[in-house]
Design an enzyme around this catalytic site. Structure first.
Site, PDB file in Angstrom:
ATOM      1  CB  THR A 168      29.108  44.615  33.646  1.00  0.00           C
ATOM      2  OG1 THR A 168      30.173  43.707  33.850  1.00  0.00           O
ATOM      3  CG2 THR A 168      29.610  46.042  33.663  1.00  0.00           C
ATOM      4  N   GLY A 197      39.203  44.995  33.907  1.00  0.00           N
ATOM      5  CA  GLY A 197      38.497  44.950  32.625  1.00  0.00           C
ATOM      6  C   GLY A 197      38.278  46.327  32.021  1.00  0.00           C
TER       7      GLY A 197
HETATM    8  N1  GLY Z   1      33.006  43.854  30.813  1.00  0.00           N
HETATM    9  C1  GLY Z   1      33.394  43.541  32.116  1.00  0.00           C
HETATM   10  C2  GLY Z   1      34.776  43.071  32.204  1.00  0.00           C
HETATM   11  O1  GLY Z   1      35.325  42.567  31.226  1.00  0.00           O
HETATM   12  O2  GLY Z   1      35.344  43.191  33.243  1.00  0.00           O
END
Ligand code: GLY
Length: 306
Positions: A168, A197
């Site tokens: 990410t 998320g």
């Molecule tokens: N931190 C990225 C997700 O959990 O979607």
């Protein structure tokens, strides 16, 4: 413009190899060029560079969900106006961040998800794009094969691959007068279709105000349930610097959820802070138009037993 700040992270457990840092640096410098013009435009430019690269878990390069489909989340927030927009579980667009920006600037909606987000993107002229990079397709096939044999997949949850890769991405900035934040992700490998998320969760994985701009990544559900991004903003508002605030927030996250994560924040004086508790969390910072040499976030992993 000689006093702005842009800080960009490449996600949890992302490689710190030169080729990854160079893309993060390219993205940050590109954003800086637009900082005086528009905070939102600068954020979009930063994230577009990363969404275009197959090296990061966002846009082209996203991890695949359980069914072998890429579903992406992206969000953008401008602190002074408190305008926020996000797309969730969106498919087949090259730049989810640009769809989020269009949502912010052209509608009164705040979040669009799934088929509705795709429909909006097409109506705005965003063409169909294949977001599945070859390495991620192979990673998904291997992970599914492991599951079929009753084994735990060897792949990293965030990056999709066992070898170094990218996760990410997120960006915070301060243009001398205001703060803003943006983030983009493919989520987690083998996630349940439709799962959303922390990236587009206001106060969970992203927040911006007159006090701070914050982006988080890691186990998304943990960030959402603890409202970690909003907590960082509150701690900064109470007089702490971003390094201290991100450290306290990650300690709190670990205490409550035993989760891994990384947090990046900037305050209204242009102080940057970042903390993580995993293997790696590359962050690059451009201050006054120049890259800060070898910026290192604080790693709390040694203090926390996983
Ligand atoms: N931190 C990225 C997700 O959990 O979607």
């Amino acid at each position: 413009m000689d006093m702005g700040i842009i800080a960009v992270h490449g996600g949890l457990d992302t490689s710190r190899e030169k080729q990854y840092l160079e893309i993060l640096q390219e993205a940050a410098l590109k954003g800086y060029e637009l900082l005086l013009k528009s905070r939102v435009q600068a954020l979009e430019a930063v994230l577009q560079v990363l969404e275009k690269s197959p090296k990061f878990n966002c846009g082209y390069g996203s991890v695949l969900n359980f069914d072998g489909i890429v579903e992406m989340d992206a969000a953008i927030m401008d602190g002074p106006s408190s305008r926020f927009a996000a797309v969730a579980a969106i498919q087949d667009v090259q730049h989810p961040i640009s769809v989020a920006r269009a949502l912010m600037e052209k509608t009164s909606n705040v979040i669009l998800a799934g088929a509705g987000a795709v429909k909006f993107a097409r109506a705005q002229g965003f063409p169909v794009a294949d977001c599945i990079a070859g390495r991620q397709r192979e990673a998904w096939q291997k992970a599914r094969a492991s599951l079929a044999r009753g084994e735990k997949p060897a792949q990293n949850l965030y990056t999709g691959l066992a070898a170094p890769y990218g996760d990410t991405v997120g960006c915070v900035l301060w243009d001398g007068t205001g703060l803003a934040a943006a983030s983009s992700t493919g989520g987690c490998l083998l996630k349940t279709p439709g799962r959303v998320g922390d990236t587009p969760s206001l106060g969970g994985g992203i927040f911006a105000s007159k006090t701070s701009a914050v982006v988080c990544t890691g186990i998304g559900e943990a960030f959402i349930e603890t409202l970690t991004a909003k907590y960082v903003d509150q701690v900064i508002a109470a007089g702490n610097e971003p390094n201290q605030a991100t450290r306290l927030a990650l300690g709190r996250l670990y205490e409550q959820k035993k989760a891994e994560g990384g947090i990046l924040a900037v305050d209204a004086r242009g102080n940057v802070g970042s903390t993580f508790n995993a293997g790696r969390f590359p962050v690059v910072v451009v201050a006054g138009g120049r890259l800060i040499d070898n910026y290192q976030p604080v790693n709390l992993r040694a203090e926390q037993v996983h």
